[in-house]
Structures are given as structure tokens and as C-alpha cells.
Design a protein around this motif. Structure first.
Motif: not given
Lengths: 234, 172
Positions: B57-77
Motif C-alpha cells: 500500500l502506498r501511503s499519502p505523499q506530500s503536495f506542493l501547490h505553487a502560488l508563484q513560479e519563475w524560470e531562472g537563468y544563472v548569470t553569476s556565482i
């Protein structure tokens, strides 16, 4: 979406020809499709020559001879598309794939059982069912008769692919108090000429290009169902 | 620029096996049933040829509902932070509109090897509901593990968008 879902997720289902026995956490790690740490922490649910299922990272992967599925309940959903793209667009690129489905599902609450019942009556008017409808409407409320599942479909076709968007609405089995609704949007796609299918790259690259637009459209459709709550509670 | 902190990412938990109504309708036509092959199943039923029960039996998983989402592009580290250009995916934007600075410590161990200039990631802010039902607000950074052909397309699109933006600036 105007109502925050209580539960939900996204899955990608592929229809084609697969060998379930090759799919294991450590095989995925060896192909650099997952990390070694994720493979070490994986939880195997079933290992059988004709059916494999395991949890790895944030995914649940299931494989049968003619169906592969990967599902996730945590955003960002794009991780699913990236995983499928790498697995079947690079590593297993010769896998014959004929169809895919991008599925978005949510369970959301509408506050009360009465509100849910009214939404069910909007989607499937009981009056149209004549005397039987009257029997359903006047039967013991604890037996909860009425709409148990409704699916709407929109078909489309172009040069290389065709498909349908299928939206299913049901009472939720996961939200307590009989006050929840489950909606699944299945964006089904298949090759127009399945006999000409040669490997996975063409259909997987189409899946990758379609994925985010599909999720966006699914959430617009789901929001339309959510809007019914406003109609029955004003 | 802004610095953000991310929440922890708890390990996923097994999933519940959901009840599925027993089929009572007559078999539908093949035409009507084709979409069911790619729809997700709500429950995994025991396959008849498995013999003795092997389904856990599989027990419940966690659930992440996104309120806000961005795509990022790394420019410097840097030594402790990295900087990225962001596209607001929630607003359906296609143009990099913001720059943000993130803590290196907020990148998960498994994603750290993916962090380099030019890497693409998703930054999600939302509500995480765990298997026990408790809920909290989280901020997570997930680096994309892209196939070579998708990465090439994304970088080409980004280069084209940058050229267009520069061209517009000249015209002003």
C-alpha cells in the motif's frame, strides 16, 4: 485557479512497447537520469517481469509492457517533462511510442456537501432523468445518489498528431465531509500514422513542446469547474 | 536585487492507494475508450497474473501547490550567493524581467552539481502539505535536468529574446 487545491498533481503516461524489467532505481542512476542519492533512497513498491513500480525522488514511476507512467505531486511540474524527455528522447530513443497523455488532477473543497450536490445538479440536471431522477432526488441523502462521473471531450487533429482533451469531474474520495470535487484533465495525443512510428524522439519532442501549454489549459478548465462553487453559494 | 531563503524539502512519502469504483457499465466502444489509455489511474489494482499479493500500500505523499513560479537563468556565482535573471511563469511572461540573488545554501545537495553559469532552474513559492496534513509556506529552487536538444532550444530562444530587447532599446 481560484480555489487552492487540497491535493493534486501531474502525470505523464506513455503508450508503446516497454521492458519493465530494465527499469530500476539503479538503472536510472547509471543512465544519469536520477542521482545516486535518489536511487539509494528509492522505495520499491512492486518488482515483477510485467509490472514495476517505485518511488524515486519526487516521482512515482510505473512500467508495464505497453504503458509507462511518471507522476508527481509537487510543483514545478516541468520536472516531469524534462525527465521523460531525457529518458525517451536520449537514453531510450529507440523505444516505439505511439501515444502520450499529460494529466493534471486536483481535489478541491467547496465548503459543504450541499454545495457539492448543487454543483452535481448543475453538471447533470436531475430533472432530465424523469421518474428515475425523482427517485434519486428523493432517496435517502446518506446514500448520495446522483452524478458520480462526467467527462467532456474536445478532439483535434493536425498533420502529424491528433488527440483529445478529456476532462472528468467526480466527487472527491480524498476530501472529508463529502464536500470535495475531483477534476482530471487528460490531454491525450497520438501519432496520425502509428505504423510510421520509428522510435520515440518525434513524439517526445512534441510532448516537450506541448507540456506547459497543456498544463496551463488544464488549469483554466479546472478553474471553470471551480467557478461553479460561486454559482451555487451566492 | 533581492535575497531569498528557501524552506527545506522533506523526503517524499509513499502514496495512498485510492478507492476506485468497480466497473459496472458495459464495455465502451474502442473509439470512446482510447483516451483512457493515457489518463492517469487513481488507484493501482492488483494485476491478476501477479499471483500472491505483492502490492504494498502506498501511503499519502506530500503536495506542493505553487502560488508563484519563475524560470531562472544563472548569470553569476559568488562565494555564498548566485545571481539569476527571472521570467515570471505565473504571469505567462516570455521575457526576463527581474534579477534576483539567491543563497547557495538554498540549493539542495543533489542540485548543487547542476549550478553553473547558464544553468536553468525553477523557483517555486507555494504551500507544502505533508503526508500528515500539516501545511506551510515554502520557497524551493529546482534545477532543470534538460536533454541537450531542449537546452539548445531554450538558450537559442533566450539569445533571440535578448537581441530583440536590445533592438527595441536602440529604437527608443
Amino acid at each position: 485557479m481560484r480555489i487552492e487545491p487540497e491535493l493534486g498533481g501531474v502525470s505523464i503516461v506513455l503508450v508503446g512497447s516497454f521492458n519493465p524489467s530494465i527499469f530500476s532505481p539503479f538503472w536510472l542512476a547509471k543512465q544519469e537520469l536520477v542521482t545516486v542519492q535518489e536511487a539509494d533512497a528509492a522505495s520499491v513498491i512492486v518488482i515483477h517481469p510485467e509490472f514495476v513500480q517505485f518511488e524515486i525522488g519526487l516521482f512515482i514511476i510505473s512500467v508495464e509492457p505497453h504503458k509507462f507512467s511518471v507522476e508527481c505531486t509537487r510543483a514545478p511540474w516541468i520536472s516531469l517533462a524534462d525527465f521523460v524527455s531525457r529518458t525517451f528522447g536520449e537514453t531510450l530513443v529507440h523505444t516505439p511510442l505511439r501515444q502520450f497523455g499529460i494529466n493534471r488532477n486536483v481535489h478541491f473543497g467547496v465548503g459543504t456537501e450541499q454545495a457539492r450536490n448543487r454543483i452535481g445538479r448543475l453538471l447533470a440536471p436531475i430533472e432530465l432523468w424523469g421518474d428515475w431522477g425523482k427517485e434519486i432526488d428523493t432517496s435517502d441523502p446518506n446514500l448520495r445518489g446522483g452524478m458520480v462521473s462526467l467527462t467532456m471531450q474536445q478532439k483535434w487533429s493536425d498533420t502529424d498528431f491528433k488527440g483529445a482533451i478529456n476532462t472528468t469531474v467526480q466527487p472527491s474520495s480524498r476530501i472529508t465531509g463529502n464536500s470535495g470535487i475531483y477534476v482530471q484533465v487528460n490531454d491525450h495525443v497520438e501519432s496520425v500514422n502509428p505504423s510510421a512510428v520509428d522510435g520515440a524522439f518525434s513524439i517526445v519532442s512534441f510532448l516537450a513542446s506541448r507540456f506547459e501549454g497543456s498544463i496551463d489549459k488544464s488549469e483554466i478548465i479546472i478553474d471553470q469547474v471551480m467557478a461553479l462553487k460561486d454559482q451555487v453559494t451566492k | 536585487m533581492r535575497t531569498v531563503a528557501t524552506g527545506s524539502r522533506p523526503a517524499g512519502a509513499p502514496v495512498d492507494v485510492l478507492p476506485r469504483p468497480a466497473p459496472t457499465a458495459e464495455t465502451k466502444s474502442k473509439e470512446q475508450n482510447f483516451a483512457a489509455t493515457t489518463a492517469a489511474e487513481q488507484k493501482y489494482e492488483l494485476k491478476p497474473n501477479l499471483g500472491p499479493s505483492v502490492l504494498k500500500l502506498r501511503s499519502p505523499q506530500s503536495f506542493l501547490h505553487a502560488l508563484q513560479e519563475w524560470e531562472g537563468y544563472v548569470t553569476s556565482i559568488g562565494d555564498q550567493t548566485f545571481t539569476a535573471r527571472l521570467i515570471d511563469k505565473t504571469a505567462k511572461s516570455h521575457i526576463e524581467e527581474e534579477t534576483a540573488e539567491f543563497l547557495l545554501d538554498d540549493v539542495s545537495d543533489s542540485d548543487r552539481r547542476l549550478l553553473r553559469e547558464g544553468s536553468i532552474f525553477r523557483w517555486v513559492i507555494g504551500y507544502l502539505k505533508d503526508a500528515g496534513g500539516s501545511k506551510r509556506r515554502v520557497s524551493e529552487i529546482v534545477f532543470r535536468r534538460l536533454p541537450a536538444w531542449t537546452r539548445h532550444d531554450l538558450l537559442s530562444a533566450r539569445a533571440r529574446a535578448t537581441e530583440i530587447t536590445k533592438g527595441l532599446a536602440w529604437e527608443e
